[in-house]
Design a protein around this motif. Structure first.
Motif, PDB file in Angstrom:
ATOM      1  N   SER A   1     -14.997  -9.717  32.000  1.00  0.00           N
ATOM      2  CA  SER A   1     -14.814 -10.770  30.998  1.00  0.00           C
ATOM      3  C   SER A   1     -15.813 -10.646  29.850  1.00  0.00           C
ATOM      4  CB  SER A   1     -14.934 -12.147  31.652  1.00  0.00           C
ATOM      5  OG  SER A   1     -16.227 -12.331  32.176  1.00  0.00           O
TER       6      SER A   1
ATOM      7  N   PHE B   1     -14.651 -11.398  26.180  1.00  0.00           N
ATOM      8  CA  PHE B   1     -14.075 -12.712  25.912  1.00  0.00           C
ATOM      9  C   PHE B   1     -15.117 -13.636  25.307  1.00  0.00           C
ATOM     10  CE2 PHE B   1     -11.071 -11.021  28.872  1.00  0.00           C
ATOM     11  CZ  PHE B   1      -9.861 -11.602  28.529  1.00  0.00           C
ATOM     12  N   ARG B   2     -14.733 -14.325  24.231  1.00  0.00           N
ATOM     13  CA  ARG B   2     -15.602 -15.350  23.652  1.00  0.00           C
ATOM     14  C   ARG B   2     -15.567 -16.615  24.490  1.00  0.00           C
ATOM     15  NH1 ARG B   2     -14.065 -14.903  17.254  1.00  0.00           N
ATOM     16  NH2 ARG B   2     -14.788 -12.754  16.993  1.00  0.00           N
ATOM     17  N   ARG B   3     -14.380 -16.898  25.059  1.00  0.00           N
ATOM     18  CA  ARG B   3     -14.208 -18.095  25.879  1.00  0.00           C
ATOM     19  C   ARG B   3     -13.163 -17.811  26.950  1.00  0.00           C
ATOM     20  NH1 ARG B   3     -11.920 -22.324  22.494  1.00  0.00           N
ATOM     21  NH2 ARG B   3      -9.941 -21.471  23.135  1.00  0.00           N
ATOM     22  N   VAL B   4     -13.426 -18.268  28.157  1.00  0.00           N
ATOM     23  CA  VAL B   4     -12.455 -18.177  29.250  1.00  0.00           C
ATOM     24  C   VAL B   4     -11.731 -19.510  29.314  1.00  0.00           C
ATOM     25  CG1 VAL B   4     -12.155 -17.945  31.732  1.00  0.00           C
ATOM     26  CG2 VAL B   4     -13.804 -16.494  30.551  1.00  0.00           C
ATOM     27  N   SER B   5     -10.414 -19.499  29.053  1.00  0.00           N
ATOM     28  CA  SER B   5      -9.640 -20.741  29.064  1.00  0.00           C
ATOM     29  C   SER B   5      -9.242 -21.157  30.478  1.00  0.00           C
ATOM     30  CB  SER B   5      -8.388 -20.592  28.207  1.00  0.00           C
ATOM     31  OG  SER B   5      -8.756 -20.351  26.868  1.00  0.00           O
TER      32      SER B   5
ATOM     33  N   GLY C   1      -8.019 -16.098  27.958  1.00  0.00           N
ATOM     34  CA  GLY C   1      -9.137 -16.556  27.145  1.00  0.00           C
ATOM     35  C   GLY C   1      -9.018 -16.051  25.723  1.00  0.00           C
TER      36      GLY C   1
ATOM     37  N   THR D   1     -10.525 -13.594  22.737  1.00  0.00           N
ATOM     38  CA  THR D   1     -11.345 -12.516  22.199  1.00  0.00           C
ATOM     39  C   THR D   1     -11.327 -12.789  20.701  1.00  0.00           C
ATOM     40  OG1 THR D   1      -9.418 -11.045  22.187  1.00  0.00           O
ATOM     41  CG2 THR D   1     -10.870 -10.915  24.087  1.00  0.00           C
TER      42      THR D   1
ATOM     43  N   ALA E   1     -15.002 -21.883  35.754  1.00  0.00           N
ATOM     44  CA  ALA E   1     -13.820 -21.707  34.906  1.00  0.00           C
ATOM     45  C   ALA E   1     -12.665 -22.543  35.468  1.00  0.00           C
ATOM     46  CB  ALA E   1     -13.412 -20.236  34.856  1.00  0.00           C
TER      47      ALA E   1
END
Length: 122
Positions: A61, A64-68, A85, A87, A108
């Motif tokens: 990961s 990835f900027r954020r894991v949704s 997430g 990118t 998460a």
């Protein structure tokens, strides 16, 4: 004429699955017990054959900027796991079970799909 929705004779029909929210994880040796909350409010324990691997989860990961969310589909022979997430744009990625469990353990948002029969649904 055959369409893409036509099944071959003898091909197994997939069982119905119910999406449940992950309520907690308990690691016991090389397996993990996931406590899930079903749509009706009941809780169930689902045993998964794997332990969280935080180093693998960080590596997979990393872009990835954020894991949704993380989805673990425990309804088949092998669990299928997926990460969604951000990118530079929205992105989905398949994950091994150990990485998905580590992301879930880190907080998460996680959905576990279980067979409807095991969930007590029809």
């Amino acid at each position: 004429m055959r369409t893409q929705h036509t099944r071959r004779v003898g091909e197994p029909v997939s069982a119905a699955r119910v999406a449940a929210r992950l309520a907690g994880l308990t690691v016991a040796g090389s397996s993990t017990v996931a406590t899930v909350r079903l749509p009706g409010g009941a809780t169930r324990d689902v045993v998964l054959a794997g332990a969280p691997d935080a180093a693998l989860a960080r590596r997979l990961s990393a872009g990835f900027r954020r894991v949704s969310w993380v989805r673990i589909d425990a309804g088949g022979r092998q669990p299928h796991c997926e990460l969604f997430g951000m990118t530079r744009c929205p992105r989905r990625a398949r994950l091994p079970l150990s990485a998905a469990l580590a992301l879930a353990d880190a907080g998460a948002p996680t959905v576990v799909r279980v067979p409807a029969a095991a969930a007590g649904e029809g």
